[in-house]
Design a protein around this motif. Structure first.
Motif, mmCIF file in Angstrom:
data_model
loop_
_atom_site.group_PDB
_atom_site.id
_atom_site.type_symbol
_atom_site.label_atom_id
_atom_site.label_comp_id
_atom_site.label_asym_id
_atom_site.label_seq_id
_atom_site.Cartn_x
_atom_site.Cartn_y
_atom_site.Cartn_z
ATOM 1 N N THR A 109 0.839 -1.206 0.000
ATOM 2 C CA THR A 109 0.000 0.000 0.000
ATOM 3 C C THR A 109 0.870 1.251 0.000
ATOM 4 O OG1 THR A 109 -1.770 -1.155 1.181
ATOM 5 C CG2 THR A 109 -1.795 1.257 1.248
ATOM 6 N N LEU A 110 1.876 1.273 0.861
ATOM 7 C CA LEU A 110 2.774 2.427 0.943
ATOM 8 C C LEU A 110 3.624 2.559 -0.315
ATOM 9 C CD1 LEU A 110 3.895 1.946 4.647
ATOM 10 C CD2 LEU A 110 2.301 3.677 3.796
ATOM 11 N N ASP A 111 4.108 1.436 -0.839
ATOM 12 C CA ASP A 111 4.928 1.487 -2.057
ATOM 13 C C ASP A 111 4.119 2.042 -3.239
ATOM 14 O OD1 ASP A 111 7.172 0.533 -0.780
ATOM 15 O OD2 ASP A 111 6.936 -1.546 -1.481
ATOM 16 N N ALA A 112 2.833 1.706 -3.291
ATOM 17 C CA ALA A 112 1.988 2.233 -4.365
ATOM 18 C C ALA A 112 1.816 3.736 -4.247
ATOM 19 C CB ALA A 112 0.624 1.543 -4.350
ATOM 20 N N LEU A 113 1.716 4.238 -3.028
ATOM 21 C CA LEU A 113 1.611 5.682 -2.819
ATOM 22 C C LEU A 113 2.929 6.379 -3.154
ATOM 23 C CD1 LEU A 113 -0.423 5.664 0.513
ATOM 24 C CD2 LEU A 113 -1.276 6.305 -1.749
ATOM 25 N N PRO A 143 9.493 3.225 3.357
ATOM 26 C CA PRO A 143 8.768 4.220 2.554
ATOM 27 C C PRO A 143 8.572 5.576 3.231
ATOM 28 C CG PRO A 143 7.650 2.089 2.481
ATOM 29 C CD PRO A 143 8.683 2.011 3.555
ATOM 30 N N PHE A 144 8.805 5.670 4.529
ATOM 31 C CA PHE A 144 8.515 6.915 5.229
ATOM 32 C C PHE A 144 9.687 7.895 5.182
ATOM 33 C CE2 PHE A 144 5.368 4.071 7.127
ATOM 34 C CZ PHE A 144 4.234 4.858 6.943
ATOM 35 N N ASP A 145 9.342 9.146 4.907
ATOM 36 C CA ASP A 145 10.321 10.229 4.851
ATOM 37 C C ASP A 145 10.411 10.990 6.172
ATOM 38 O OD1 ASP A 145 10.759 10.107 1.849
ATOM 39 O OD2 ASP A 145 8.605 10.492 1.899
ATOM 40 N N ILE A 221 -6.785 2.667 4.813
ATOM 41 C CA ILE A 221 -5.855 3.395 3.945
ATOM 42 C C ILE A 221 -5.688 2.741 2.584
ATOM 43 C CG2 ILE A 221 -4.617 4.401 5.897
ATOM 44 C CD1 ILE A 221 -2.320 2.414 5.286
ATOM 45 N N GLY A 222 -6.187 1.516 2.430
ATOM 46 C CA GLY A 222 -6.152 0.883 1.122
ATOM 47 C C GLY A 222 -7.021 1.606 0.104
#
Length: 233
Positions: A109-113, A143-145, A221-222
């Motif tokens: 999910t995060l990688d897609a965002l 994935p988090f900045d 969140i999906g």
């Protein structure tokens, strides 16, 4: 309507299912502190507004959107043999090790965002170290900045400090950012910071609780990708 360039997530109830993650954990922690004393176990559950029989937090519990320090302050009243600093460190260590139940499969999910070019962050009223450990435990840290907890120097929600800290760290204007949360604390912080507000239903609050405070209410969140598509992102 500004294009969305970054998403800031609350942690508990958003990235992770709140009751499934923290219900069983809290029951175990209470049992550990009570050490066989049913009266103390009941008092600890009561101060947290926790239904020990069901293993769930009641909707009005301050723990749902509270800080780690608020939890420690509440428990301290029933645990006078614990020094507050020692109790805080103990709780922080325990939360960092708590098994996490993902609200959705987080990494894809995060990688897609991220593939949309979005910057991603976390703003939680938990401690930062615990947040990093929780996310890392499900291989979702990369994935988090930006990750901020209530002890990271930005204050705690519902104040907007963590939201504004994310905007500044990313070099993005607030109107290009969205906060995703499961509580009115999250929505209030987002509004004060000038963020768009998306609520999800993987916490304890209901659609009726959240809808008056949010621009959109999603099941989890999906559904963010479809929400962004509907905006023409």
């Amino acid at each position: 309507m500004a294009a969305i360039e970054g998403i800031l997530f609350d942690k508990d109830g958003v990235l992770f299912d709140f009751q499934k993650t923290w219900g069983a954990w809290t029951k175990g922690v209470i049992a550990g502190f009570a050490d066989g004393d049913p009266g103390l176990a009941k008092r600890l559950a009561d101060v947290l507004d926790f239904d020990a029989e069901a293993g769930t937090f009641r909707r009005g519990s301050f723990v749902i959107a509270g800080t780690a320090q608020q939890v420690v302050d509440a428990l301290s009243r029933e645990l006078p043999d614990w020094e507050p600093d020692a109790l805080y460190n103990h709780i922080k260590q325990q939360t960092a090790r708590a098994p996490q139940v993902e609200a959705v499969r987080l990494r894809p999910t995060l990688d897609a965002l991220k593939a949309r070019g979005l910057r991603l962050g976390i703003a939680t009223n938990d401690a930062e170290a615990a947040a990093r450990a929780n996310v890392a435990s499900v291989d979702a840290l990369e994935p988090f900045d930006f990750i901020a907890g209530s002890d990271s120097g930005f204050g705690a929600k519902p104040a907007p400090g963590m939201c504004l800290g994310f905007a500044q760290a990313m070099g993005l204007p607030p109107e290009a950012l969205v906060m995703v949360g499961d509580s009115t604390h999250d929505m209030i912080a987002a509004r004060a910071a000038g963020f768009a507000r998306v609520a999800v239903l993987t916490g304890v609050a209901t659609h009726a609780d959240l809808a008056p405070h949010a621009d959109a209410v999603l099941p989890d969140i999906g559904a963010l990708g479809a929400w962004l598509d509907a905006r023409g992102e």
